[in-house]
Design a protein around this motif. Sequence first.
Motif, PDB file in Angstrom:
ATOM      1  N   UNK C  49       0.822  -1.211   0.000  1.00 27.94           N
ATOM      2  CA  UNK C  49       0.000   0.000   0.000  1.00 27.94           C
ATOM      3  C   UNK C  49       0.858   1.264   0.000  1.00 27.94           C
ATOM      4  N   UNK C  50       1.832   1.307   0.909  1.00 30.05           N
ATOM      5  CA  UNK C  50       2.614   2.542   1.069  1.00 30.05           C
ATOM      6  C   UNK C  50       3.914   2.519   0.296  1.00 30.05           C
ATOM      7  N   UNK C  51       4.188   1.415  -0.371  1.00 31.29           N
ATOM      8  CA  UNK C  51       5.421   1.314  -1.164  1.00 31.29           C
ATOM      9  C   UNK C  51       6.656   1.578  -0.323  1.00 31.29           C
ATOM     10  N   UNK C  52       6.612   1.100   0.927  1.00 29.67           N
ATOM     11  CA  UNK C  52       7.785   1.275   1.787  1.00 29.67           C
ATOM     12  C   UNK C  52       8.861   0.268   1.398  1.00 29.67           C
ATOM     13  N   UNK C  53      10.113   0.667   1.489  1.00 30.87           N
ATOM     14  CA  UNK C  53      11.187  -0.285   1.174  1.00 30.87           C
ATOM     15  C   UNK C  53      11.138  -1.450   2.157  1.00 30.87           C
ATOM     16  N   UNK C  54      11.316  -2.646   1.637  1.00 29.11           N
ATOM     17  CA  UNK C  54      11.256  -3.812   2.508  1.00 29.11           C
ATOM     18  C   UNK C  54      12.400  -4.771   2.188  1.00 29.11           C
ATOM     19  N   UNK C  55      12.798  -5.474   3.225  1.00 28.88           N
ATOM     20  CA  UNK C  55      13.851  -6.472   3.051  1.00 28.88           C
ATOM     21  C   UNK C  55      13.320  -7.858   3.362  1.00 28.88           C
ATOM     22  N   UNK C  56      14.220  -8.762   3.555  1.00 29.03           N
ATOM     23  CA  UNK C  56      13.847 -10.141   3.860  1.00 29.03           C
ATOM     24  C   UNK C  56      13.587 -10.246   5.358  1.00 29.03           C
ATOM     25  N   UNK C  57      12.410 -10.729   5.736  1.00 33.24           N
ATOM     26  CA  UNK C  57      12.072 -10.817   7.158  1.00 33.24           C
ATOM     27  C   UNK C  57      12.345 -12.211   7.723  1.00 33.24           C
ATOM     28  N   UNK C  58      12.028 -13.219   6.926  1.00 31.64           N
ATOM     29  CA  UNK C  58      12.036 -14.589   7.441  1.00 31.64           C
ATOM     30  C   UNK C  58      12.902 -15.485   6.562  1.00 31.64           C
ATOM     31  N   UNK C  59      12.922 -16.756   6.889  1.00 32.58           N
ATOM     32  CA  UNK C  59      13.648 -17.728   6.069  1.00 32.58           C
ATOM     33  C   UNK C  59      12.703 -18.847   5.636  1.00 32.58           C
ATOM     34  N   UNK C  60      11.409 -18.566   5.588  1.00 32.06           N
ATOM     35  CA  UNK C  60      10.481 -19.650   5.260  1.00 32.06           C
ATOM     36  C   UNK C  60       9.302 -19.182   4.425  1.00 32.06           C
ATOM     37  N   UNK C 103      14.618   1.212  -6.315  1.00 25.94           N
ATOM     38  CA  UNK C 103      15.293   2.254  -5.535  1.00 25.94           C
ATOM     39  C   UNK C 103      14.523   3.558  -5.553  1.00 25.94           C
ATOM     40  N   UNK C 104      13.972   3.945  -6.722  1.00 27.91           N
ATOM     41  CA  UNK C 104      13.204   5.182  -6.806  1.00 27.91           C
ATOM     42  C   UNK C 104      11.793   4.822  -7.243  1.00 27.91           C
ATOM     43  N   UNK C 298      12.043  -1.836   8.585  1.00 25.27           N
ATOM     44  CA  UNK C 298      13.163  -1.425   7.736  1.00 25.27           C
ATOM     45  C   UNK C 298      13.970  -2.633   7.275  1.00 25.27           C
ATOM     46  N   UNK C 299      14.439  -2.625   6.020  1.00 25.56           N
ATOM     47  CA  UNK C 299      15.282  -3.725   5.554  1.00 25.56           C
ATOM     48  C   UNK C 299      16.481  -3.895   6.482  1.00 25.56           C
ATOM     49  N   UNK C 300      16.703  -5.093   6.922  1.00 24.68           N
ATOM     50  CA  UNK C 300      17.756  -5.353   7.897  1.00 24.68           C
ATOM     51  C   UNK C 300      17.186  -5.755   9.241  1.00 24.68           C
ATOM     52  N   UNK C 301      15.913  -5.451   9.463  1.00 21.79           N
ATOM     53  CA  UNK C 301      15.240  -5.933  10.673  1.00 21.79           C
ATOM     54  C   UNK C 301      14.576  -7.264  10.320  1.00 21.79           C
ATOM     55  N   UNK C 302      14.977  -8.287  11.001  1.00 21.98           N
ATOM     56  CA  UNK C 302      14.560  -9.632  10.615  1.00 21.98           C
ATOM     57  C   UNK C 302      14.123 -10.449  11.821  1.00 21.98           C
ATOM     58  N   UNK C 375      16.399   4.435   5.766  1.00 17.96           N
ATOM     59  CA  UNK C 375      15.161   4.136   5.056  1.00 17.96           C
ATOM     60  C   UNK C 375      15.247   2.858   4.220  1.00 17.96           C
ATOM     61  N   UNK C 376      16.290   2.752   3.416  1.00 20.93           N
ATOM     62  CA  UNK C 376      16.400   1.575   2.541  1.00 20.93           C
ATOM     63  C   UNK C 376      17.246   0.471   3.147  1.00 20.93           C
TER      64      UNK C 376
END
Lengths: 179, 87, 977
Positions: C49-60, C103-104, C298-302, C375-376
Amino acid sequence: MADLIAKTPLDSMEPVTIGTCTVTEANLGTLTSIAPYAGAKIADTFKTAHGMAWPAPNRATGKDGARAIWFGRDMVLLAGPDPDAGLAKHAALTDQSDAWTAVTLGGADAEAVLARLIPLDLSPANFKRGHTARTQIQHMTGSVTRIGADTFLLLVFRSMAGTLLHDLERAMASVAVRG
Amino acid sequence: MRLRCPICGERDRREFYYQGAAVMLDRPAPDAGEAAWDNYLHLRENPAGDLEEVWSHDAGCGAWLKVTRNVSTHEIKSVELAREVKQ
Amino acid sequence: MRVEGKGLIDRKQRLSFRFDGRTYHGFAGDTLASALLANDVRHVARSFKYHRPRGILTAGSEEPNALVTIGRGPATDPNVRATVQELYDGLEARSQNAWPSLGFDVLSINDLAAPFLGAGFYYKTFMWPRAFWEKVYEPFIRRAAGLGALGGEKDADHYEKAYAFCDVLVIGAGPAGLMAAWTAAQAGAQVILADEDSRMGGRLNAETLTIDDKPGADWAADMVSKLAAMDNVRLMPRTTVTGAHDGGTFGALERVSHHVNGVPPGGVKETFWRIVAKRSILAAGAIERHIAFQNNDRPGIMAAGAVRAYLNRFGVSAGKAVTVFANNDDAHRTAMDLQDAGVHIAAVIDSRKDAQALGDYRLMSGAIVTGAEGRKGLEAIRVTTATGTEKIATDCLAVSGGWNPTVHMTCHMNGRPTWDERIASFVPTPGAIPGMETAGACNGAFSTASCLSEGVAAARSSLDALGMTAPDIKIPQADDSNYALEPLWAVPGKGRAWLDFQNDVSVKDVKQAAQENFTSVEHMKRYTTQGMATDQGKNSNVAALALLADATGRGIPETGTTTFRPPYTPVALAALGAGAQGKGFAPERKTTSHAASVAAGAPMIEAGLWYRPSHFPLPDEKTWRQSCDREVGWVRNAVGICDVSTLGKIDIQGPDAAKLLDFVYTNMFSTLKENRVRYGLMLREDGHLMDDGTTARLGENHYVMTTTTAAAGQVMRHLEFVTQALHPEWDVRIMSVTEQWAQFAVAGPKSRELLNGLLDDAIDDSKWPFMSCGPVTVQGVKGRLFRISFSGEHAYELAVPSRYGDSLFRLLVARAESLGGGAYGMEALNVLRIEKGFITHSEIDGRVTAQDIGMARMLSEKKDFIGATMAQRPGLTEAGRAQLVGLKPVGPVKQLTAGAHIYTDGAEPVAEHDQGYVTSVGFSPTLGHFIGLGFVTDGLSRHGDVLNMVDHVRGIQTRVELCDPVFFDPKGERTRG
Ligand SMILES: [Zn+2]
């Protein structure tokens, strides 16, 4: 004048081998459905006439060339010999020789191929040689009988011969690719 | 869902054709009157529990069956041959 | 970054792959996610919805963020979880929901507009004006808020379905599942062990725990190879059991070819299994939950367990300076494992005041993380303690709010899970799925030792129920440490704290829902869209309802939980529809004349499952009408041949055969003489027409019934019902012989002449009058001849065993051609029968009675028959019913169309002036104009009336005169002559 020419449902096709399995059009000879009348004691007459036991539900008796395949509620399909005339007073006999497409599917992966088409447990523990079932073969209704360690006899309506072959070939290819 | 056909054994419900309430096994006499015929053809119970139904093992042995099924849980309570129920 | 000496990957097999156009490298055994992390790619997606940057949260498979598109063109797979996508050489992945680039992303502006997009946004904003929904709102939402898109080309049918059967199905191959499968297998049960991962072992592959002093992963590998060697065990890796259904049936999706580059020829991408199990054991593990705080996405929070999985299984450290935030002991393992591998631990923040460090790292107990920067990609966190707030630099924060047992499947048959205070989560309610046991983490048993023993116990109960005996099983030694946890769902504070990452639902949204009185958990879910994304809120549902409970002042058990429904993870519709594309859609039934008809250029049309020739075009004919007109002319003037094998043929034998026929037909068949044929009507019990057809008496107790092509199956089932369920005392046997006989209509004034050159014995009208039948021989082949007519001409139907069908058809056509006729198709057949007013299922549409078609005289009053009583009820006999009429055009427009309605002449063509409808039309070359059949109010007595036919769909209006439906040879002289 030329004689009428007989054609088999799959037009005498060459056997098709994909992976470990081969599908072969089967010539079963004369097919007769035998539906005993009320209270008829047909088993002895049948045994005397055709030398094989009258099959119980979900069972087939006999061997290549002469089989008796349970074929539904109160019905047996005699495959091979012409029916003994004496049976007619015990049962409704109907010629089905041209009504069915019959193929055998043989090979190490035959069970795996049929697991893609038939909603039944066909493992040897559950479906032994001489076991038969009326069931679905993909979207068709049909008959499946185990006639060997890794060989099954399949019957569907004659008009569906092409669909049966299509469905079998697809399943055989998928199993073959898995290796 | 699976039904145990008394002839063929347990099979996937896709092999079966569903007809409706088992009321239709008890056909009224021609002169039974409007109420009996109305009941036979049109009036149906709709319990949140056990219902008696008729099914046909269409893609199997061809037997017509009387099935008692809990329509809330789909638990199959019994499957009988319609032929034997009638005799 | 890669960590040397760690992981179950094969460093000898280096693989090249692309993500968003850039080339990277990984190793065999990697997932796309682990390979991206190894290459320090942290920002992999934009939120929904908000197009927030996202990273990998889980391993499954629970991954909410890292959804990517794999492949191109018809092979495009959108919304693939990078965490389950195995890496292969040449893999090409793209990020989704970002434009022009990850990225943009222009629509990340939505993030700034967030105050306007909160809970209930869809309901509040897009309500008006109503017309805007389809044209403005929906297209915008579809573009802006989105998942991946399909390739837009037809997907090749690379899917299949299959069936499997077992005594015991074990779902999940972690320590509990492996022990359950092992125990059941030792007892001789047929066992299926299914696991969604490519490598069985579950968390044992992700931890440094030992079993019997062996590394857990090695122990698991040993167990797997021992199980694989057993004949009664079937291992199904890469197979997600997606649903528990009635009667011990389970759906399971096997990813067959997603781990290789392209589906091999003849192979499949996925197999959808239906597994039928007498007993089942759910050992599905648990899913770690997050803690909500500002910018916790934030990407990096897992997930802390995922950070361990990347380290221990894939040899990847998710950061260079790692922090841990937890409310339980388990997450401390993350710090220990990373530290052992040489990764710097910046701090462990534990919300519990009495938390103890398990190793040599900086522990901040009684502390919480209150914000994240970068942010990213994560750069720093803010930690608040009793004494103040500290900023700590970190590029990876491993978070654990505890673990939620994977209870989903126990809810698939309406069961509700039970709240367990001890682990602050839901556990399965026993008996929720008949025949299912639960074991291990999915049951709330989190230590390895308890998983192993529960696996054995579950197998034992299953075996008991099967009447099998479990042998003595030694339970291996393993860690049995306590899982100490103090619930923490969200840290207090300002700013948006995220719950459902995939649907961008925040803590504030849940509280707002409660404020706006959406206090039922089901209402909150729909109002906020919490848990409604493709991951079904696997990471966030429990936290969301805990917060709802808090906001409404209720306990969690009272608040309840939403319903988990199948499938557990998304299943492509292509997999569910496997085998039903193209030729697999339905069986194709082909008559014996199929090849000859196709060779003659006849277009084949579908009639149910059958294929029948439309017409047989001659070279100079440009339209089907030209061919049809000619073929009708052949039948009327010479002789035509038509394959009628598709009509149902039912053999009826036995002492009570006549009784059965008298009961299912409205008219008498017991009085029919041998070697004669009679036309019959069949009703449903409610008095409406079911079917019509002819039945021939071949002997004293032997009949053969003909049904229409359309109703063949229905009539057969009906006869079975009557003989099994209504009159089992009748001694009669019925058998379909439709396929046994190839049957051809030989119709026209020259039909007898044609046959007399073909049959071994000549026929004449005295021995073969109209409606006679009997055995004949055709060149020595035994056949049956019926003198019946669906064309109104002097005609026969000749049947031979199907093996001769092709040959006989060619012979008949050749002879017909020599007599000035030939083959005719369905179009001509239809015109011929309309000219004679013969009905088909165009007329017998389920609402029509015998009286309606002018055949009241066929309702015998001398006997009971199916439908007899109800056919006489007032509603079916009173005036005002629509009755069969013939229709002919009488105005300037000469066209009739089937489906058109008939209105009062001169009145507006609207419903209140409706008088009836048209069922069949055709151009009659015999009469030189269109003719039709239809039903008009009281039509039987209104011949000569002129009405107005209007086809609103095609825009045709024709004045029509009602007439007798028999347009041609009303006395039947041609048929009988
Ligand atoms: Zn059955």
